[in-house]
Structure formats: structure tokens, C-alpha cells
Design an enzyme around this catalytic site. Structure first.
Site, PDB file in Angstrom:
ATOM      1  N   HIS A  66       0.820  -1.212   0.000  1.00 54.89           N
ATOM      2  CA  HIS A  66       0.000   0.000   0.000  1.00 54.89           C
ATOM      3  C   HIS A  66       0.858   1.268   0.000  1.00 54.89           C
ATOM      4  O   HIS A  66       1.616   1.513   0.940  1.00 54.89           O
ATOM      5  CB  HIS A  66      -0.908   0.017   1.221  1.00 54.89           C
ATOM      6  CG  HIS A  66      -1.699  -1.235   1.407  1.00 54.89           C
ATOM      7  ND1 HIS A  66      -2.756  -1.584   0.590  1.00 54.89           N
ATOM      8  CD2 HIS A  66      -1.591  -2.238   2.314  1.00 54.89           C
ATOM      9  CE1 HIS A  66      -3.253  -2.741   0.989  1.00 54.89           C
ATOM     10  NE2 HIS A  66      -2.563  -3.158   2.030  1.00 54.89           N
ATOM     11  N   SER A  89       1.503  -0.176  -5.454  1.00 55.57           N
ATOM     12  CA  SER A  89       0.587  -0.512  -4.375  1.00 55.57           C
ATOM     13  C   SER A  89       0.078  -1.937  -4.568  1.00 55.57           C
ATOM     14  O   SER A  89       0.142  -2.495  -5.658  1.00 55.57           O
ATOM     15  CB  SER A  89      -0.582   0.470  -4.335  1.00 55.57           C
ATOM     16  OG  SER A  89      -1.328   0.302  -3.143  1.00 55.57           O
ATOM     17  N   SER A  94      -5.850   1.751  -2.304  1.00 52.74           N
ATOM     18  CA  SER A  94      -5.152   2.076  -1.052  1.00 52.74           C
ATOM     19  C   SER A  94      -4.097   3.173  -1.163  1.00 52.74           C
ATOM     20  O   SER A  94      -3.604   3.664  -0.152  1.00 52.74           O
ATOM     21  CB  SER A  94      -4.496   0.814  -0.479  1.00 52.74           C
ATOM     22  OG  SER A  94      -3.454   0.358  -1.327  1.00 52.74           O
ATOM     23  N   ASP A 148       3.082  -7.670  -0.148  1.00 55.38           N
ATOM     24  CA  ASP A 148       1.939  -7.588   0.758  1.00 55.38           C
ATOM     25  C   ASP A 148       0.742  -8.227   0.049  1.00 55.38           C
ATOM     26  O   ASP A 148       0.102  -7.600  -0.789  1.00 55.38           O
ATOM     27  CB  ASP A 148       1.639  -6.131   1.107  1.00 55.38           C
ATOM     28  CG  ASP A 148       0.555  -5.989   2.171  1.00 55.38           C
ATOM     29  OD1 ASP A 148      -0.096  -6.987   2.489  1.00 55.38           O
ATOM     30  OD2 ASP A 148       0.374  -4.860   2.684  1.00 55.38           O
ATOM     31  N   GLU A 214       4.243  -9.417   4.057  1.00 56.57           N
ATOM     32  CA  GLU A 214       3.643  -8.574   5.086  1.00 56.57           C
ATOM     33  C   GLU A 214       2.393  -9.153   5.734  1.00 56.57           C
ATOM     34  O   GLU A 214       2.165  -8.958   6.924  1.00 56.57           O
ATOM     35  CB  GLU A 214       3.302  -7.203   4.454  1.00 56.57           C
ATOM     36  CG  GLU A 214       2.550  -6.240   5.338  1.00 56.57           C
ATOM     37  CD  GLU A 214       3.438  -5.529   6.353  1.00 56.57           C
ATOM     38  OE1 GLU A 214       2.892  -4.786   7.179  1.00 56.57           O
ATOM     39  OE2 GLU A 214       4.664  -5.729   6.321  1.00 56.57           O
ATOM     40  N   ASN A 239       4.579 -11.366   8.755  1.00 57.06           N
ATOM     41  CA  ASN A 239       3.267 -11.275   9.401  1.00 57.06           C
ATOM     42  C   ASN A 239       3.253 -11.918  10.778  1.00 57.06           C
ATOM     43  O   ASN A 239       2.598 -11.419  11.693  1.00 57.06           O
ATOM     44  CB  ASN A 239       2.198 -11.925   8.520  1.00 57.06           C
ATOM     45  CG  ASN A 239       0.822 -11.855   9.145  1.00 57.06           C
ATOM     46  OD1 ASN A 239       0.204 -10.799   9.197  1.00 57.06           O
ATOM     47  ND2 ASN A 239       0.343 -12.995   9.635  1.00 57.06           N
ATOM     48  N   LYS A 244       4.369  -7.667  14.627  1.00 58.44           N
ATOM     49  CA  LYS A 244       3.510  -7.359  13.490  1.00 58.44           C
ATOM     50  C   LYS A 244       2.094  -7.829  13.777  1.00 58.44           C
ATOM     51  O   LYS A 244       1.169  -7.040  13.906  1.00 58.44           O
ATOM     52  CB  LYS A 244       4.050  -8.012  12.216  1.00 58.44           C
ATOM     53  CG  LYS A 244       3.462  -7.400  10.926  1.00 58.44           C
ATOM     54  CD  LYS A 244       2.071  -7.902  10.603  1.00 58.44           C
ATOM     55  CE  LYS A 244       1.531  -7.314   9.328  1.00 58.44           C
ATOM     56  NZ  LYS A 244       0.162  -7.779   9.008  1.00 58.44           N
ATOM     57  N   ASP A 248       0.039  -4.577  14.446  1.00 56.01           N
ATOM     58  CA  ASP A 248      -0.590  -4.121  13.207  1.00 56.01           C
ATOM     59  C   ASP A 248      -1.988  -4.734  13.073  1.00 56.01           C
ATOM     60  O   ASP A 248      -2.995  -4.035  12.978  1.00 56.01           O
ATOM     61  CB  ASP A 248       0.316  -4.524  12.038  1.00 56.01           C
ATOM     62  CG  ASP A 248      -0.246  -4.232  10.666  1.00 56.01           C
ATOM     63  OD1 ASP A 248      -1.461  -4.371  10.459  1.00 56.01           O
ATOM     64  OD2 ASP A 248       0.546  -3.913   9.768  1.00 56.01           O
ATOM     65  N   ASN A 249      -2.081  -6.057  13.094  1.00 56.55           N
ATOM     66  CA  ASN A 249      -3.354  -6.726  12.855  1.00 56.55           C
ATOM     67  C   ASN A 249      -4.381  -6.398  13.937  1.00 56.55           C
ATOM     68  O   ASN A 249      -5.563  -6.210  13.643  1.00 56.55           O
ATOM     69  CB  ASN A 249      -3.154  -8.246  12.785  1.00 56.55           C
ATOM     70  CG  ASN A 249      -2.246  -8.671  11.644  1.00 56.55           C
ATOM     71  OD1 ASN A 249      -1.480  -7.870  11.121  1.00 56.55           O
ATOM     72  ND2 ASN A 249      -2.303  -9.924  11.270  1.00 56.55           N
ATOM     73  N   CYS A 253      -6.050  -2.469  13.270  1.00 55.81           N
ATOM     74  CA  CYS A 253      -7.451  -2.595  12.847  1.00 55.81           C
ATOM     75  C   CYS A 253      -8.401  -1.991  13.878  1.00 55.81           C
ATOM     76  O   CYS A 253      -9.462  -1.462  13.530  1.00 55.81           O
ATOM     77  CB  CYS A 253      -7.799  -4.064  12.604  1.00 55.81           C
ATOM     78  SG  CYS A 253      -6.937  -4.760  11.179  1.00 55.81           S
ATOM     79  N   HIS A 359      -7.511  -9.151   3.330  1.00 58.61           N
ATOM     80  CA  HIS A 359      -6.644  -8.596   2.282  1.00 58.61           C
ATOM     81  C   HIS A 359      -7.302  -8.561   0.911  1.00 58.61           C
ATOM     82  O   HIS A 359      -7.204  -7.574   0.186  1.00 58.61           O
ATOM     83  CB  HIS A 359      -5.332  -9.361   2.195  1.00 58.61           C
ATOM     84  CG  HIS A 359      -4.365  -8.746   1.218  1.00 58.61           C
ATOM     85  ND1 HIS A 359      -3.588  -7.652   1.548  1.00 58.61           N
ATOM     86  CD2 HIS A 359      -4.097  -9.016  -0.077  1.00 58.61           C
ATOM     87  CE1 HIS A 359      -2.874  -7.291   0.488  1.00 58.61           C
ATOM     88  NE2 HIS A 359      -3.164  -8.106  -0.500  1.00 58.61           N
ATOM     89  N   HIS A 410      -3.713   2.046   8.746  1.00 57.25           N
ATOM     90  CA  HIS A 410      -3.260   2.057  10.129  1.00 57.25           C
ATOM     91  C   HIS A 410      -2.415   3.296  10.427  1.00 57.25           C
ATOM     92  O   HIS A 410      -1.745   3.828   9.534  1.00 57.25           O
ATOM     93  CB  HIS A 410      -2.402   0.821  10.413  1.00 57.25           C
ATOM     94  CG  HIS A 410      -3.143  -0.475  10.301  1.00 57.25           C
ATOM     95  ND1 HIS A 410      -4.510  -0.567  10.337  1.00 57.25           N
ATOM     96  CD2 HIS A 410      -2.689  -1.752  10.160  1.00 57.25           C
ATOM     97  CE1 HIS A 410      -4.871  -1.829  10.221  1.00 57.25           C
ATOM     98  NE2 HIS A 410      -3.788  -2.566  10.114  1.00 57.25           N
ATOM     99  N   SER A 418       5.533  -2.849  12.145  1.00 60.40           N
ATOM    100  CA  SER A 418       5.495  -3.741  10.984  1.00 60.40           C
ATOM    101  C   SER A 418       6.667  -3.493  10.048  1.00 60.40           C
ATOM    102  O   SER A 418       7.340  -4.422   9.601  1.00 60.40           O
ATOM    103  CB  SER A 418       4.181  -3.547  10.217  1.00 60.40           C
ATOM    104  OG  SER A 418       3.079  -3.913  10.999  1.00 60.40           O
ATOM    105  N   GLN A 422       9.948  -5.443   8.431  1.00 60.30           N
ATOM    106  CA  GLN A 422      10.251  -5.587   6.996  1.00 60.30           C
ATOM    107  C   GLN A 422      11.704  -5.203   6.709  1.00 60.30           C
ATOM    108  O   GLN A 422      12.403  -5.898   5.965  1.00 60.30           O
ATOM    109  CB  GLN A 422       9.305  -4.703   6.165  1.00 60.30           C
ATOM    110  CG  GLN A 422       7.928  -5.279   5.931  1.00 60.30           C
ATOM    111  CD  GLN A 422       7.919  -6.389   4.887  1.00 60.30           C
ATOM    112  OE1 GLN A 422       8.970  -6.860   4.443  1.00 60.30           O
ATOM    113  NE2 GLN A 422       6.738  -6.822   4.508  1.00 60.30           N
TER     114      GLN A 422
END
Length: 492
Positions: A66, A89, A94, A148, A214, A239, A244, A248-249, A253, A359, A410, A418, A422
């Protein structure tokens, strides 16, 4: 002669230094980067620690992720570490156009991304992002990939498979052989490029040191390829790093789902009945956010452990078909397909809101909806679909990621977690490329030491003071004073 026929190996856009919506947005983007950098201490520390030595000097890194402000900070971190970066992307909705413009104007990367791409444009951007304009003797491809969802990885693997069939019996990929709209685009590109170089994608696979992936869905693809013996280079599963998936998740969210719904609809969440399909880390964040906003939240689950967790958190766990007529808001967060069917949408309350935060776009049966209902566009990425009986539903982001399609994804701080993963994954792959540590066809996770390092880099910004173990205490529980503090199998 068509533009496609005249295109170079990078396709429609690859010969240009960038393809963005509006380069005049670059100043706005740069101001946003200045704010985001303060909120991304992990990446800024990577620049401080690794920037002077340039460990990626001359390394080609291609990214499909993204194209947001937060991603731009990742791109400029990779560049600061010496990399030659190209980017697209991983979702047609996104991209933040001001973010892409600043990266393009300032030469941080060759970027091919804008909000609202068609599928054909999306795959041409993917081709451009993984194709350097010059063959340096090892082909046009990248040394490493930041992926991703796995689309750039998929393009290379489908390309190699097509070249093998072509070599064996002259078979050329046929877009008419599939009903999948995205695969039609992929097969069109592969058929075109076979005429240019029937070994092009083999060269890509041979050159690629590895991919860092990702997201949950992309990781699932990688493990499938590993099991089938078809994965063509090493992969690091970013992930499932704790910093992460559990940040992140979950927390990402928790922040960005209500942001997306409210920006799109201005609906009040309090008092509404909401169904969250899936109670993994993403579903947990969504359910907690809706509950905190005052919604009455149902969860649907297939996994008894996740279902028990949801029940113990106070959520009612129900089958969708048993509450579909009661709910005002539906959120899919499973990573699976056909979660919300046409039949379910036809039974929903008038003006029910339907969205996805998994996703891919196949959790909601959009193709079937498009064939049977009438679409009225309210504003970009917000559509009312009216059924034959006169009732309507509101679908956000055409069933794609609502938090990125209808909001900005996010926040920077959680994405710093995250994207520091990476960066360290790319560094691991490159440093160990000749050691045999990461083997072709295998999927790895980052070691616990790096996971804890990522977390530690973010503590100062939150005013956290860590307690320090004594040597005796560390020995008592069998750990090093400096960590790691948990065994690899520990579940946070």
C-alpha cells in the site's frame, strides 16, 4: 501501433520514472512525512544504525505494498540504507496520492501507484515496479521483494510456470482460459512478454535473494507453495512476527476499521448491531473497536478456540444466517472467500453497511451482487446497491480493504512496528544470501531477538520503563539477562 505493442519490458509505465495521479501533491506529502517520521521510531532508528554503512548499496528492492505515507517512510529508510527502490501498491484503492507524489518527485523510488486504478492498470504497475529499465547482466528483475498479499511473488511464479509450458510444447498463456478478472490481466502480460524473452521470469527467480511478506493471506500463499515444492526463492514471514501480527493486525485494525466506516458513512456506531466475521487478530481488533464505540457485537467463527475466546470476551458467537436480518453493520475479517453471499445480502436490513478488512476482495460476493442489483455511487468507494425488491445495502470500497479504501489505513506508530520488521527481514535476507541460512523454497520467521528489538525501539516514545532482571533472576527462569525472554513457541 498500440501503446502495449510499443511498450518496453516494464510494460505501459516502466519506461517512465514514475506514474502517479498528481505530482503537484508532493509538497503536501512531504509535510505528512515529516509528521509520520516522528511517530515511526523503529524505522528512524534503522536509518541511524544502518544508514552510514549502506548495507543495501546497489541492491534492487521491488515493493508491492500500500503506497501510503507510512510506506513512504519505509521506502526512504531502504533508500537511506543504500537500496535502489521501485514500488507499486498492492490494492487498487489504497494509494494516498500525495504520498506517492512526494516519493516520486524527490527520487526516493520509482513509484507506480494511484488511488482508483483499474485491474489492468494495477498489474501494469506491478510489472513496472519489478522491472528495472536496464539489464545489468542478470536481467531486469529485483534482488529482493517486499510483498503484501503476494501479487509480485505470484507474477514471477506464474511467469516461470508459463515459460516452462511454452518451452515444453509451445503453449502460450490464454486470458480466455480463466473467469478470474485479475488472472486475465496476469496471463495477458505473460503472453506478451513471452515474445520478448522466453526466459525472462526464470532470470527473475534465479536473481531474487528472497521475499519478505507482510500479510496473513500472502503468508498463506507462501506456505502453500512451500508444501507443494514450487516456491522459487527463500521467504521471510513478517506477518507472524509478534510485533507485526499482535500490533498491526490487532491494534491497527482497532484504530482504522471505525475510521474507515465513519469517514465513509458518518454513521453512529453506538447502539448499532454489528457482525464481525472471523476472530483472529484482525477480527479481534475490529470487534473490540466496535464494542468500545457502543455497538452490540456478534462474531461468527469456524475455529472453536477463536470462538471460545470471543465468548469469553463477552461477544455473542452466532452463525451469520441466524442474525443477518438483525445487524446494521457487517465486517469480514477471515482471509477466506464467499463469507458474505448474495443470498445473505438480499436478507439484510435496508441500508445495512457491508465492508471487508481482509486482504483480498473475495470475502464478499461482489460479482454476484453486480449482476443482480442496481448500483448508485454515493461518493468514491461508497455505493448503495438496490435489490429487485427495493431494499438496499451500502457496500464500502467495493469489498476491498475498507480501512485503506475509505480512510488512510493504520496509524504511523503501529506501522513502524510492521515496517521495522520488513527492514530487518530484508537485511537478514541480503546479509545471509551466501551463507545458506535461508534456503530456496522455505519460509522462515524472524528470530525472537529481532522481534524483541523491534518492540524495544518503540518503548521510549511511550514513556515505558523496562524492569531489568538480575543475573540470579535470569538464571532462575533460564533466560539471558538481555533476552530473549520467551521461548519461540510462546503465544503472546
Amino acid at each position: 501501433m498500440s501503446a502495449i505493442a510499443n511498450a518496453g519490458p516494464g510494460g505501459l509505465y516502466g519506461d517512465a520514472p514514475y506514474k502517479v495521479a498528481d505530482i503537484s501533491l508532493a509538497d503536501f506529502g512531504r509535510k505528512e512525512y515529516d509528521i509520520a517520521e516522528y511517530e515511526m521510531p523503529g524505522l528512524m532508528n534503522c536509518r541511524t544504525e544502518y544508514g552510514p554503512s549502506k548495507p543495501f548499496a546497489g541492491v534492487r528492492i521491488a515493493g508491492s505494498l500500500h503506497m501510503t505515507i507510512q510506506t513512504g517512510v519505509l521506502i526512504e529508510t531502504l533508500k537511506e540504507m543504500g537500496a535502489n527502490v521501485r514500488w507499486c501498491s498492492c490494492n487498487i484503492f489504497s494509494t494516498q496520492d500525495h504520498a506517492a507524489a512526494a516519493i516520486a518527485r524527490d527520487g526516493s523510488a520509482n513509484v507506480y501507484a494511484w488511488k482508483g486504478e483499474s485491474l489492468e492498470e494495477y498489474w501494469e504497475c506491478t510489472l513496472a515496479a519489478c522491472t528495472w529499465p536496464e539489464d545489468d547482466g542478470k536481467g531486469w528483475g529485483p534482488d529482493m521483494i517486499v510483498d503484501d498479499g503476494g501479487d509480485m511473488t505470484l507474477l514471477i511464479h506464474e511467469g516461470v510456470a508459463a515459460e516452462k509450458k511454452f518451452e515444453a510444447d509451445g503453449t502460450v498463456p490464454d486470458p480466455a482460459s480463466t473467469d478470474n478478472a485479475e488472472m486475465k490481466c496476469v496471463l495477458s502480460i505473460l503472453a506478451r512478454e513471452l515474445q520478448r524473452d522466453p526466459k525472462r521470469w526464470h532470470k527473475y527467480a534465479d536473481r531474487c535473494v528472497g521475499v519478505s511478506e507482510e500479510t496473513t493471506t500472502g503468508v498463506h500463499r507462501l506456505y502453500q507453495m512451500e508444501q507443494m515444492g514450487t516456491l522459487l526463492f527463500p521467504a521471510i514471514n513478517v506477518n507472524d512476527s509478534v510485533t507485526k501480527s499482535k500490533f498491526d493486525n490487532l491494534y491497527g485494525c482497532k484504530h482504522s476499521l471505525p475510521d474507515g466506516i465513519m469517514r465513509a458513512t458518518d454513521v453512529m456506531l453506538a447502539g448499532k448491531r454489528a457482525l464481525v466475521a472471523g476472530f483472529g487478530d484482525v477480527g479481534k481488533g475490529c470487534a473490540f473497536a466496535l464494542k468500545a464505540a457502543g455497538s452490540i457485537v456478534y462474531v461468527s467463527e469456524v475455529d472453536p478456540i477463536c470462538a471460545l475466546q470471543a465468548a469469553m470476551e463477552g461477544f455473542q458467537v452466532k452463525r451469520m444466517e441466524n442474525v443477518v436480518g438483525e445487524c446494521d453493520i457487517f465486517v469480514t475479517a477471515t482471509g477466506n472467500k464467499d463469507i458474505i453471499t448474495l443470498e445473505s445480502m438480499q436478507k439484510m436490513k435496508d441500508n445495512a453497511i457491508v465492508c471487508n478488512i481482509g486482504h483480498f476482495d473475495n470475502e464478499i460476493q461482489m460479482e454476484r451482487l453486480e449482476k443482480t442489483a442496481t448500483r448508485t455511487n454515493i461518493k468514491p468507494q461508497v455505493d448503495r446497491w438496490t435489490h429487485a425488491n427495493g431494499s438496499s445495502i451500502i457496500v464500502l470500497a467495493e469489498g476491498r480493504l475498507v480501512n485503506l479504501g475509505c480512510a488512510t489505513g493504520h496509524p504511523s506508530f503501529v506501522m513502524s512496528n510492521s515496517f521495522t520488521n520488513q527492514t530487518l527481514a530484508q537485511l537478514e535476507l541480503w546479509r545471509e544470501k551466501d551463507s545458506g541460512k535461508y534456503k530456496t523454497g522455505k519460509v522462515y520467521v524472524l528470530p525472537k531477538e529481532l522481534d524483541e528489538k523491534v518492540a524495544a525501539l518503540h518503548l521510549k516514545n511511550l514513556g515505558v520503563e523496562l524492569t531489568v532482571l538480575s543475573k540470579e533472576q535470569a538464571d532462575y527462569i533460564g533466560v539471558n539477562v538481555n533476552g530473549p525472554y520467551k521461548p519461540a513457541q510462546y503465544r503472546y
